[in-house]
Design a protein around this motif. Structure first.
Motif, short mmCIF file in Angstrom:
data_model
loop_
_atom_site.label_atom_id
_atom_site.label_comp_id
_atom_site.label_asym_id
_atom_site.label_seq_id
_atom_site.Cartn_x
_atom_site.Cartn_y
_atom_site.Cartn_z
N LEU A 187 0.84 -1.21 0.00
CA LEU A 187 0.00 0.00 0.00
C LEU A 187 0.87 1.26 0.00
N ASN A 188 2.01 1.19 0.69
CA ASN A 188 2.86 2.39 0.76
C ASN A 188 3.76 2.55 -0.47
N LEU A 221 -0.50 5.30 -11.28
CA LEU A 221 -1.16 4.06 -10.85
C LEU A 221 -2.61 4.33 -10.44
N LEU A 222 -2.80 5.36 -9.66
CA LEU A 222 -4.14 5.66 -9.14
C LEU A 222 -5.10 6.03 -10.26
N SER A 236 -6.05 -3.70 -7.90
CA SER A 236 -5.59 -4.49 -6.75
C SER A 236 -6.21 -3.93 -5.48
N LEU A 237 -6.27 -4.77 -4.45
CA LEU A 237 -6.89 -4.36 -3.19
C LEU A 237 -6.25 -3.06 -2.68
N ARG A 270 -7.78 0.63 -2.10
CA ARG A 270 -7.74 1.22 -0.76
C ARG A 270 -7.12 2.62 -0.80
N ALA A 271 -6.09 2.79 -1.59
CA ALA A 271 -5.46 4.11 -1.72
C ALA A 271 -6.47 5.11 -2.28
N ARG A 272 -7.21 4.68 -3.32
CA ARG A 272 -8.22 5.58 -3.90
C ARG A 272 -9.28 5.93 -2.86
#
Lengths: 324, 324
Positions: free
Chosen positions: A66-67, A74-75, A82-83, A87-89
């Motif tokens: 995630l980090n 990518l976003l 991917s999970l 999650r980041a979005r």
């Protein structure tokens, strides 16, 4: 009709960005039950588990780190499902600077198997980050790892907020919860809030110099064709984070038991230095990234007035937010 | 026609029974490339990665703990088709005492996040295991954790062979590879082979006493409804494996910061003792098993002649096996 955001935004406190680093998630539960230790200064705090699925699984991540997933390209890529990218979005949609409950500053709490002590990681040279780091270094003496200009490592969470640093504490094994690591993490977070409060009140006096350990590059173990290490890290280097390392110092033991000096292990692109300062030595999670340790150069930077001005401005906007 | 087994059987050396304990798998690769350090005594050795899938994934296990999967009832149950039960069956079919390439003795090499040092785990009171442990304790001074009579923890690999012990080395984080841990593991394995060789040659003189730390039971952290720890381990107890612990000594810190003494944390079924000797304190993998630490009582057992006779007999059968 969009929900009304608080005027100043909040401070995002993230723990469990990596699901096998257990201290910050444990602290988040304590703070939710009793936030009094964090609310003295009137800032609005958002306490968030970074990667709840990975935390439940006791793993660093499920699909990808995630980090390393807060990369704008990518976003924005709809193929990326991917999970962790999802999650980041979601975190940005909720608590990003333009989110429905916007945060202006992110404090991302990590632990490491390396002997980093209580330390800060700063990404790039944003004035606000540097002012916060200088304030923390003055209060607690924390060493600062300045990570920049490494194309192989990008997409860090705090880079998506106007200001943000990582608080990194170790050594502690993955999956283990230790009181001392919790205490160090709490102390660093409380100090960060105190620095911000002093800035908002116009009382912050920064030191004349900020000492940074500036990232130069990383060194991997020589590996076999199957990816397994062909050598071991030299015992002298275990736990020697932040300590000077010269080209003649041993960094590996080869399979005959002979020491391999740093000079023979340096990738060609690394700038020549008389002395390097290694960090993240033998961090468990970095094996798969091809990092046995990273090398920095230690520099003393004059603290600049605009850094302080940016932090004062940000902290005043934060203090106009809603309290926890 | 079944393949012909060697007359004496071999020694099964297992590493990577847990896929995030990296030292033994690394050593197995070294020994395969150059077995000379293990072949002095003429024993046939089988060098086997316990859980290759978990090793590749960098996780302790995929479906369930392989080192709790060697339970006869579990193994015989056709409903049990988890990756680890299948792997346990495959290991037994190949290298079990009645397998196609049978081993008579299993040495299972582990590492731990707890400060166990270089130590042995023995399951139950098989004479042959106790003789081997006594010989190793005499040579290297290794402490011996005697695990028995714990219905909550069973199905250990070495129990499926006529003789076998675990070599357990720590502290080291999961996923990390350290030269010192490799060296300790190698030293313990070489000493075990030397003890067996001395037994086969009729030269083994065991000490008069075997000191064991006999398992009494385990203590967990008080937990919240969601399973997360409600308290932290007391810092005094971190790294205090094998050291005496009394009822008045603190073992936890509660959420107010107050110490909780052992006496207030003991499960009722644990026998009362003036002094306990804790082991596997804060082992990362035992959180999910509900074990913050285990308690033992330290006992000195007279070494018995039948133990030695069993080991001599076994080691002579081993020495008639095929060399590596």
């Amino acid at each position: 009709m969009p929900s009304e955001a608080p005027p100043g935004g909040s401070i995002l406190v993230v723990g469990g960005t990596h699901g096998n680093e257990r201290h910050a998630p444990w602290l988040l539960e304590q703070w939710r039950a009793d936030p009094s230790s964090l609310t003295d200064h009137g800032f609005a705090l958002e306490l968030v588990v970074g990667n709840p699925a990975a935390l439940a699984a006791g793993r660093r991540y499920i699909d990808r780190d995630l980090n390393r997933s807060f990369d704008p390209v990518l976003l924005a890529d709809p193929q990326q499902q991917s999970l962790e990218v999802l999650r980041a979005r979601a975190l940005l949609q909720r608590h990003g600077p333009d989110g429905v409950a916007p945060a202006l500053l992110a404090l991302d709490l990590h632990s490491t198997t390396a002997s980093m002590g209580n330390s800060l990681v700063v990404y790039g040279r944003r004035p606000c980050d540097l002012a916060l780091a200088a304030g923390l270094q003055q209060r607690l003496g924390l060493p600062v790892y300045l990570h920049e200009a490494d194309a192989a490592q990008s997409g860090f969470l705090v880079e998506c907020w106007p200001c943000g640093v990582v608080i990194e504490v170790g050594p502690v094994p993955q999956g283990v919860l230790r009181a001392a690591i919790c205490q160090q993490t709490q102390r660093a977070l409380e100090a960060a809030l105190a620095v911000l409060a002093a800035a908002a009140a116009g009382d912050l006096r920064l030191p004349p110099q900020l000492v940074v350990h500036r990232h130069l590059g990383s060194v991997d173990l020589p590996r076999r064709d199957d990816g397994s290490p062909a050598v071991l890290l030299h015992p002298n280097l275990e736990g020697a984070d932040w300590r000077p390392l010269r080209s003649s110092d041993p960094v590996f033991i080869d399979r005959t038991g002979s020491p391999v000096p740093l000079g023979a292990a340096l990738p060609p692109h690394l700038p020549a230095q008389e002395t390097y300062w290694p960090v993240f030595i033998n961090e468990a999670a970095y094996g798969e990234k091809g990092i046995a340790f990273s090398l920095t150069t230690k520099e003393s930077w004059p603290v600049q007035q605009p850094w302080l001005q940016d932090l004062v401005s940000l902290s005043r906007r934060l203090q106009r937010g809603e309290p926890l």
